[in-house]
Design an enzyme around this catalytic site. Structure first.
Site, PDB file in Angstrom:
ATOM      1  N   SER A   9      40.631  44.543  38.051  1.00 29.92           N
ATOM      2  CA  SER A   9      41.158  43.178  38.078  1.00 29.92           C
ATOM      3  C   SER A   9      42.282  43.091  39.103  1.00 29.92           C
ATOM      4  CB  SER A   9      41.698  42.799  36.695  1.00 29.92           C
ATOM      5  OG  SER A   9      42.576  41.698  36.842  1.00 29.92           O
ATOM      6  N   HIS A  34      37.043  42.022  40.033  1.00 27.37           N
ATOM      7  CA  HIS A  34      37.289  41.013  38.997  1.00 27.37           C
ATOM      8  C   HIS A  34      38.443  40.115  39.453  1.00 27.37           C
ATOM      9  CE1 HIS A  34      37.060  39.542  34.832  1.00 27.37           C
ATOM     10  NE2 HIS A  34      38.385  39.496  34.860  1.00 27.37           N
ATOM     11  N   ASP A  36      40.736  36.917  38.592  1.00 27.18           N
ATOM     12  CA  ASP A  36      41.229  36.116  37.470  1.00 27.18           C
ATOM     13  C   ASP A  36      41.873  34.825  37.951  1.00 27.18           C
ATOM     14  OD1 ASP A  36      40.735  37.732  35.057  1.00 27.18           O
ATOM     15  OD2 ASP A  36      42.005  39.203  36.064  1.00 27.18           O
ATOM     16  N   MET A  38      43.771  31.438  36.803  1.00 29.92           N
ATOM     17  CA  MET A  38      44.537  30.841  35.688  1.00 29.92           C
ATOM     18  C   MET A  38      45.213  29.569  36.169  1.00 29.92           C
ATOM     19  SD  MET A  38      46.315  34.223  34.100  1.00 29.92           S
ATOM     20  CE  MET A  38      45.408  35.768  33.913  1.00 29.92           C
ATOM     21  N   HIS A  67      36.502  35.144  36.962  1.00 31.56           N
ATOM     22  CA  HIS A  67      36.802  34.834  35.561  1.00 31.56           C
ATOM     23  C   HIS A  67      37.697  33.602  35.541  1.00 31.56           C
ATOM     24  CE1 HIS A  67      39.059  36.279  31.682  1.00 31.56           C
ATOM     25  NE2 HIS A  67      38.442  35.133  31.516  1.00 31.56           N
ATOM     26  N   MET A  69      39.859  30.963  33.910  1.00 33.00           N
ATOM     27  CA  MET A  69      40.652  30.577  32.736  1.00 33.00           C
ATOM     28  C   MET A  69      41.292  29.245  33.087  1.00 33.00           C
ATOM     29  SD  MET A  69      42.141  34.398  32.075  1.00 33.00           S
ATOM     30  CE  MET A  69      41.671  34.919  33.719  1.00 33.00           C
ATOM     31  N   MET A 138      36.740  39.150  25.617  1.00 34.88           N
ATOM     32  CA  MET A 138      38.168  39.418  25.822  1.00 34.88           C
ATOM     33  C   MET A 138      38.673  40.343  24.717  1.00 34.88           C
ATOM     34  SD  MET A 138      38.911  37.826  28.555  1.00 34.88           S
ATOM     35  CE  MET A 138      40.653  38.261  28.554  1.00 34.88           C
ATOM     36  N   ASP A 176      37.196  42.910  28.716  1.00 36.80           N
ATOM     37  CA  ASP A 176      38.342  42.617  29.580  1.00 36.80           C
ATOM     38  C   ASP A 176      39.628  42.556  28.768  1.00 36.80           C
ATOM     39  OD1 ASP A 176      40.088  41.664  31.502  1.00 36.80           O
ATOM     40  OD2 ASP A 176      39.091  39.727  31.763  1.00 36.80           O
TER      41      ASP A 176
END
Ligand code: DX5
Ligand code: ZN
Length: 233
Positions: A9, A34, A36, A38, A67, A69, A138, A176
């Protein structure tokens, strides 16, 4: 177990040197990157968007595993597809119409994943398994790197593994959050085939050693499950 993938990540990478970090973890053995995303709305943190995904794509010679979020989610999907995402996963709580969001991802030729938080029930998978390429479980509450692995997710991994196997479809099972050398064997033994690791890869700077250790520990755990299955065959 058909394969074992390690997905570093980038959340724990040096953001001032992101391209170099991507190259370094791939040379160190990463199978996926990966990424992320957010939004300070769905989760209480703010990271990066499609422009940064686009910026790393020339460095990423392995698939970029995005991913999301974020809430709402749909408007970002074409942007990440165009920015080089190979896989896009989202949280069902962040979409008003899960089926539509999955269709949207797949319409861009991108693999689709659904992300389940530690407390999200498995029945969100009931009517969509046919459309999934990946289930992301998660093992921390989303929003931050470096959190402690939540042990109660282990039986949940086993339950999702049974569902995937019963479906007969090739769906990756990714875990994850808080994955490290101490629990990678149990995570893989429970049925995960793709391990996200942020702090466990980037802390200490010895990426190849960290990835090798995670893979060895996970394969040792996966070997247990294979032995168990063959003894019941
Ligand atoms: C958390 C992110 C994770 C995180 C993992 O919300 O989705 O991908 O970066 O970091 P570690 O491995 O440090 O828990
Ligand atoms: Zn993540």
């Amino acid at each position: 177990m058909s394969g074992l993938r390690i997905a570093p990540s980038l959340l724990s990478a040096d953001f001032a040197r992101l391209g170099e970090e991507v190259t370094a973890v791939i040379e160190a053995g990463a199978d996926l990157i990966h990424f992320d995303v957010m939004d300070n709305h769905y989760v209480p943190n703010l990271t990066v968007g499609p422009l940064v995904c686009q910026a790393i794509r020339t460095y990423a010679t392995v698939p970029i595993d995005v991913h999301l979020m974020v809430k709402p989610v749909d408007a970002l999907i074409p942007m990440f597809a165009n920015a080089g995402a190979s896989i896009i996963s989202f949280h069902p709580e962040a979409s008003e119409h899960i089926d539509r969001t999955l269709q949207l991802i797949r319409s861009h030729g991108v693999k689709a994943g659904l992300v389940l938080n530690p407390a999200t029930p498995l029945n969100v998978l009931d009517h969509v398994l046919e459309q999934l390429d990946l289930v992301l479980l998660m093992s921390v509450n989303p929003g931050f790197g470096g959190q402690r692995f939540i042990e109660s997710v282990l039986p949940k991994i086993e339950a999702v593994r049974r569902r995937i196997d019963a479906s007969g479809r090739e769906i990756w099972l990714e875990v994850d959050g808080g994955v490290n050398a101490d629990n990678a064997d149990r995570v893989a033994a429970a049925g995960a085939d793709t391990l996200v690791a942020g702090s466990a890869v980037f802390t200490g700077g010895r990426y190849a050693d960290s990835i090798r250790t995670l893979r060895e520990r996970a394969l040792a755990g996966g070997a247990q499950i294979s032995a168990h299955e063959s003894s019941h065959a």
